[in-house]
Design a protein around this motif. Structure first.
Motif, PDB file in Angstrom:
ATOM      1  N   UNK A  12       0.811  -1.061   0.042  1.00 18.79           N
ATOM      2  CA  UNK A  12      -0.190   0.069  -0.003  1.00 18.79           C
ATOM      3  C   UNK A  12       0.952   1.230   0.153  1.00 18.79           C
ATOM      4  N   UNK A  13       2.249   1.230   0.124  1.00 20.52           N
ATOM      5  CA  UNK A  13       3.047   2.325   0.058  1.00 20.52           C
ATOM      6  C   UNK A  13       3.079   2.972  -1.393  1.00 20.52           C
ATOM      7  N   UNK A  14       3.588   4.260  -1.700  1.00 18.61           N
ATOM      8  CA  UNK A  14       3.464   4.823  -2.714  1.00 18.61           C
ATOM      9  C   UNK A  14       4.295   4.225  -3.579  1.00 18.61           C
ATOM     10  N   UNK A  15       5.481   3.837  -3.459  1.00 17.42           N
ATOM     11  CA  UNK A  15       6.501   3.027  -4.452  1.00 17.42           C
ATOM     12  C   UNK A  15       5.850   1.981  -4.995  1.00 17.42           C
ATOM     13  N   UNK A  85       6.685   9.742  12.204  1.00 22.12           N
ATOM     14  CA  UNK A  85       5.024   9.850  12.451  1.00 22.12           C
ATOM     15  C   UNK A  85       4.608  11.063  13.237  1.00 22.12           C
ATOM     16  N   UNK A  86       3.409  11.364  13.735  1.00 25.41           N
ATOM     17  CA  UNK A  86       3.178  12.357  14.335  1.00 25.41           C
ATOM     18  C   UNK A  86       3.842  12.738  15.388  1.00 25.41           C
ATOM     19  N   UNK A  87       4.609  11.738  16.188  1.00 28.75           N
ATOM     20  CA  UNK A  87       5.328  11.962  17.308  1.00 28.75           C
ATOM     21  C   UNK A  87       7.029  12.113  17.131  1.00 28.75           C
ATOM     22  N   UNK A 190       6.761  11.164  -1.855  1.00 29.07           N
ATOM     23  CA  UNK A 190       5.853  10.015  -1.090  1.00 29.07           C
ATOM     24  C   UNK A 190       5.620  10.595   0.450  1.00 29.07           C
ATOM     25  N   UNK A 191       4.873  10.201   1.140  1.00 32.80           N
ATOM     26  CA  UNK A 191       4.533  10.462   2.560  1.00 32.80           C
ATOM     27  C   UNK A 191       5.757  10.500   3.383  1.00 32.80           C
ATOM     28  N   UNK A 192       6.649   9.550   3.038  1.00 44.46           N
ATOM     29  CA  UNK A 192       7.663   9.338   3.489  1.00 44.46           C
ATOM     30  C   UNK A 192       8.837  10.546   3.845  1.00 44.46           C
ATOM     31  N   UNK A 208       6.843   8.523  -7.740  1.00 41.81           N
ATOM     32  CA  UNK A 208       6.949   7.006  -7.698  1.00 41.81           C
ATOM     33  C   UNK A 208       7.059   6.256  -8.923  1.00 41.81           C
ATOM     34  N   UNK A 209       6.285   6.404 -10.076  1.00 36.51           N
ATOM     35  CA  UNK A 209       6.419   6.047 -11.367  1.00 36.51           C
ATOM     36  C   UNK A 209       7.517   5.843 -11.898  1.00 36.51           C
TER      37      UNK A 209
END
Length: 240
Positions: A12-15, A85-87, A190-192, A208-209
């Motif tokens: 489910x990750x972008x890459x 992450x958020x933390x 990507x989100x990362x 990513x493509x």
């Protein structure tokens, strides 16, 4: 039996999502097995999706259920990995090191891929001929580390590199036609990478493509020897 199966873990990750699309375009009739924590829509009749919570028991069960596909797969790609992450986010100095952040990254970036290697490796034989790719990073390189910082992420990916290197030595004895690859995708949109994109030089933030195409080309061109390749998106070797 799923001959020439394409197995994508952490789907489910972008890459990973871009890689799945690229692989489908190249090999529309090959069995495709995707694995992730959540559900995802099936692309066609050749596509099987499996949900997994990435616990050791579940990883072993999934691998057992698809062992015939593993044995005759053409590629197995492990995309599990996190950075922030958020933390928590990457450390800038020693005082920023946090046990919970380090533990989280080691679990996601090192332990989970190692558990997949263990589960997959049990089902590979000398009749198997697949490329096993694991998502690494250039910052895992000890030789290349001139900036410092990012203690937990560097350590978790460097540990992953050592695990894959060690696995490749064992696979040479039990599955001599399988190839291990540690792949650095570059900075991908990507989100990362999102919090760090302002510092990326122009032309060095890849969609990513593009990364999926590069990775697919590299997998297709690998020599199936017993050496592990630690390479970037251009196929250039990265120093350990």
């Amino acid at each position: 039996m799923s001959k020439n199966a394409i197995i994508v873990i952490g789907a489910n990750g972008a890459i990973a999502q871009a890689f799945i699309k690229e692989q489908r375009a190249r090999y529309p009739n090959h069995p495709l097995i995707t694995i992730s924590r959540g559900n995802m829509p099936l692309l066609d009749d050749y596509h099987t999706h499996i949900e997994c919570d990435y616990s050791e028991a579940q990883i072993n069960l999934v691998a057992e259920n698809i062992k015939a596909s593993i044995q005759l797969s053409q590629s197995i790609s492990i995309f599990n990995g996190q950075l922030h992450n958020g933390q928590f986010g990457p450390e800038k100095r020693l005082e920023d090191i946090n046990e919970r952040y380090l533990t989280w990254l080691l679990k996601t970036n090192t332990i989970t891929p190692m558990l997949w290697l263990k589960a997959i490796g049990q089902h590979l034989t000398h009749q198997s001929a697949c490329v096993i790719t694991v998502l690494s990073a250039r910052v895992a390189s000890i030789d290349d580390n001139v900036l410092g910082g990012w203690y937990s992420y560097r350590a978790s990916k460097a540990a992953l590199n050592m695990a894959v290197k060690t696995a490749s030595i064992e696979l040479a004895r039990r599955a001599k036609h399988c190839k291990c690859v540690l792949f650095h995708p570059g900075t991908t949109d990507s989100p990362l990478s999102k919090p760090f994109q302002n510092n990326v030089p122009e032309g060095k933030l890849f969609p990513p493509s593009f990364v999926a195409q590069q990775l697919s080309n590299l997998i297709d061109s690998r020599e199936h020897n017993t050496l592990v390749d630690y390479i970037d998106w251009q196929g250039n070797r990265i120093n350990w």
